[in-house]
Design a protein around this motif. Structure first.
Motif, PDB file in Angstrom:
ATOM      1  N   ASP A 146      84.013  26.140   3.440  1.00  0.00           N
ATOM      2  CA  ASP A 146      82.806  25.902   2.660  1.00  0.00           C
ATOM      3  C   ASP A 146      82.015  27.195   2.510  1.00  0.00           C
ATOM      4  O   ASP A 146      81.827  27.932   3.468  1.00  0.00           O
TER       5      ASP A 146
ATOM      6  N   LEU B  74      77.278   8.845  -1.039  1.00  0.00           N
ATOM      7  CA  LEU B  74      76.890  10.220  -1.364  1.00  0.00           C
ATOM      8  C   LEU B  74      76.323  10.252  -2.774  1.00  0.00           C
ATOM      9  O   LEU B  74      76.766   9.496  -3.642  1.00  0.00           O
TER      10      LEU B  74
ATOM     11  N   LYS C 121      73.340  17.000   5.817  1.00  0.00           N
ATOM     12  CA  LYS C 121      73.914  18.028   4.957  1.00  0.00           C
ATOM     13  C   LYS C 121      74.068  17.572   3.508  1.00  0.00           C
ATOM     14  O   LYS C 121      74.044  18.394   2.597  1.00  0.00           O
ATOM     15  N   HIS C 122      74.241  16.251   3.303  1.00  0.00           N
ATOM     16  CA  HIS C 122      74.535  15.774   1.957  1.00  0.00           C
ATOM     17  C   HIS C 122      73.537  14.750   1.425  1.00  0.00           C
ATOM     18  O   HIS C 122      73.680  14.279   0.292  1.00  0.00           O
TER      19      HIS C 122
ATOM     20  N   ILE D  27      76.965  13.736   6.803  1.00  0.00           N
ATOM     21  CA  ILE D  27      76.688  12.822   5.690  1.00  0.00           C
ATOM     22  C   ILE D  27      75.189  12.754   5.393  1.00  0.00           C
ATOM     23  O   ILE D  27      74.755  12.869   4.240  1.00  0.00           O
TER      24      ILE D  27
ATOM     25  N   GLY E 137      73.161  11.722   2.171  1.00  0.00           N
ATOM     26  CA  GLY E 137      73.787  10.417   1.995  1.00  0.00           C
ATOM     27  C   GLY E 137      73.459   9.471   3.137  1.00  0.00           C
ATOM     28  O   GLY E 137      72.532   9.693   3.908  1.00  0.00           O
TER      29      GLY E 137
ATOM     30  N   GLN F 237      83.465  20.076   5.207  1.00  0.00           N
ATOM     31  CA  GLN F 237      82.727  19.205   6.119  1.00  0.00           C
ATOM     32  C   GLN F 237      83.061  17.736   5.886  1.00  0.00           C
ATOM     33  O   GLN F 237      83.226  16.962   6.836  1.00  0.00           O
ATOM     34  N   LEU F 238      83.165  17.333   4.617  1.00  0.00           N
ATOM     35  CA  LEU F 238      83.520  15.937   4.333  1.00  0.00           C
ATOM     36  C   LEU F 238      84.928  15.617   4.810  1.00  0.00           C
ATOM     37  O   LEU F 238      85.190  14.517   5.313  1.00  0.00           O
TER      38      LEU F 238
ATOM     39  N   HIS G 240      78.824  16.855  -5.743  1.00  0.00           N
ATOM     40  CA  HIS G 240      78.376  18.112  -5.130  1.00  0.00           C
ATOM     41  C   HIS G 240      78.411  17.927  -3.622  1.00  0.00           C
ATOM     42  O   HIS G 240      77.783  17.008  -3.089  1.00  0.00           O
ATOM     43  N   CYS G 241      79.124  18.790  -2.919  1.00  0.00           N
ATOM     44  CA  CYS G 241      79.254  18.613  -1.475  1.00  0.00           C
ATOM     45  C   CYS G 241      79.820  19.878  -0.841  1.00  0.00           C
ATOM     46  O   CYS G 241      80.126  20.858  -1.513  1.00  0.00           O
TER      47      CYS G 241
ATOM     48  N   GLN H 163      76.920  24.245  -2.159  1.00  0.00           N
ATOM     49  CA  GLN H 163      77.814  23.130  -2.399  1.00  0.00           C
ATOM     50  C   GLN H 163      78.629  23.385  -3.664  1.00  0.00           C
ATOM     51  O   GLN H 163      78.268  24.191  -4.513  1.00  0.00           O
TER      52      GLN H 163
END
Length: 439
Positions: free
Chosen positions: A257, A422, A401-402, A398, A404, A308-309, A303-304, A261
């Motif tokens: 990463d 997300l 960072k995102h 989740i 979600g 990490q996901l 967008h992420c 993002q």
């Protein structure tokens, strides 16, 4: 305390200085004297007393200005100041307190009152310094403990990364071994086949009789070789293609990463993770095969941070496999066939969000465990098998960072389902990745 306490007396009247110094010295205090505010400020550059007795009305810099400058200097700001004054109006007293004085002694002063006031504020000063020292020591202790905790957390996070890396290396090794195996086997067979064909061609080159050539063709089974060699080449091409796909999946899973993002196909992340875990999904001597059911909906890119996901997918899917393995232990073959081990992955786009659901039909968990499942360092696994960080890190990735959400629903002996949502990337900056329903 009295023999150690140092007091500075500031007064422009020598008689007052002499009387106060004699009174304080008689009970053991160490006394320094100054006849003006200017001299007192200069003395304080090299001398820090425990208490200052300060006359208000003095020529040049008066007591108020002297007090203001003492309190403005960080080196002397904490020294308590008691004003000595003949002024009794409220305005002067208020002004003195606003500048930082702690008390007033009115002239003409009484010796018992002077000693009582001095003793009281020296005691308060001593207590304040003691408390400050305790606070400093405890702060240092807390900072040391925090540093050790951070070091421990870094170690545990690194341990969790190594656990994921272990799954990664093990999975890739298992998946690459198969195509390498039949490519290697087919290469040996091709070498033998081509050797027979080259030998047969040499017979033509040497002008050997037709009868001998025909006998040799039957000996090497030339008709079979002509049909088998293309099949072997096709099989080798399939093996190479398989390894290429494994390599691509590995790059997808372990992509680094960047600071910002980027848009990402979540299905690619799920599929690459499943490929890495594929060796754990196969049947073994004591475990049945785990069936993967994919119910992929039509998803836009999101967008992420892809790496990490993928780590989140790995943690949740690996936990699902662990739960299914534990659930199948002790079951008969008939029981396993009646309720085969399954992991169902569903994806959908709903209300400006992407939803990913991962469900297993394993042993499930109690409500008490479910409530703590995302707690830092909490694990129900045996010592050495779980760090208690995987799901805590997943929650952080989740949610923090995102932006979600992640939740878990579970019933003992019926299974567990993790649901993640997300935000969807704006429509003008992404394209659909298509409907890929599979089972």
């Amino acid at each position: 305390m009295q023999s150690e306490a140092q007091i500075l007396v500031v007064d422009d009247t020598p008689a007052n200085l002499e009387v106060i110094a004699e009174t304080l010295s008689s009970v053991g205090y160490q006394v320094a004297m100054s006849i003006s505010g200017e001299r007192a400020l200069k003395l304080l550059q090299t001398y820090l007393p425990d208490l200052i007795l300060l006359d208000v009305q003095m020529p040049g810099i008066d007591g108020f200005e002297t007090c203001r400058q003492i309190k403005a200097n960080p080196a002397t700001a904490s020294i308590p100041i008691i004003f000595i004054t003949a002024l009794s109006d409220t305005e002067s007293i208020t002004k003195g307190f606003s500048l930082g004085a702690v008390d007033y002694i009115n002239k003409p002063f009484q010796e018992p009152e002077l000693l009582a006031r001095v003793k009281t504020y020296l005691k308060l000063q001593h207590m304040t310094q003691h408390l400050e020292q305790q606070v400093t020591e405890r702060t240092l202790a807390l900072e040391s403990a925090m540093a050790k905790l951070q070091s421990s957390q870094i170690h545990l996070v690194q341990q969790e990364k190594m656990s994921v890396l272990g799954n990664l290396v093990s999975g890739v090794a298992h998946e690459i071994n198969n195509p390498i195996g039949f490519v290697s086997g087919n290469a040996k067979e091709l070498r033998k086949n081509f050797s027979d064909i080259f030998e047969h061609l040499i017979l033509y080159q040497q002008g050997t009789s037709a009868e001998e050539i025909e006998d040799h063709a039957e000996e090497i089974d030339l008709d079979f070789l002509v049909k088998d060699i293309p099949k072997l080449l096709d099989s080798m091409a399939m093996g190479c293609d398989r390894m290429r796909k494994i390599s691509a999946s590995l790059r997808t899973f372990s992509r680094e990463d960047q600071e910002g993002q980027t848009t990402f196909d979540l299905h690619d992340g799920l599929d690459s993770t499943l490929l890495i875990l594929k060796h754990r999904l196969k049947a073994s001597d004591d475990q049945p095969a785990i069936e993967i059911i994919k119910e992929y909906g039509e998803l836009p890119l999101v967008h992420c941070f892809p790496g990490q996901l993928n780590q989140v997918f790995m943690n949740i899917l690996a936990n699902a496999v662990d739960a299914l393995e534990a659930s199948s232990q002790g079951k008969s073959q008939d029981e396993r066939e009646a309720a085969p081990s399954q992991i169902t992955i569903r994806t959908a786009a709903l209300d400006e969000q992407v939803c990913i659901s991962i469900r297993d039909n394993g042993m499930g968990m109690t409500e008490a465990v479910r409530q703590r499942i995302f707690d830092h360092l909490y694990t129900t696994k045996a010592v050495g098998r779980g760090t208690g960080l995987g799901l805590a890190i997943a929650h952080q990735i989740i949610v923090e960072k995102h932006g979600g959400q992640i939740s878990v629903a579970s019933t003992p002996n019926q299974g567990t389902e993790f649901t993640m949502t997300l935000p969807i990337v704006p429509a003008e900056t992404c394209t659909s990745v298509g409907d890929r329903n599979m089972s």
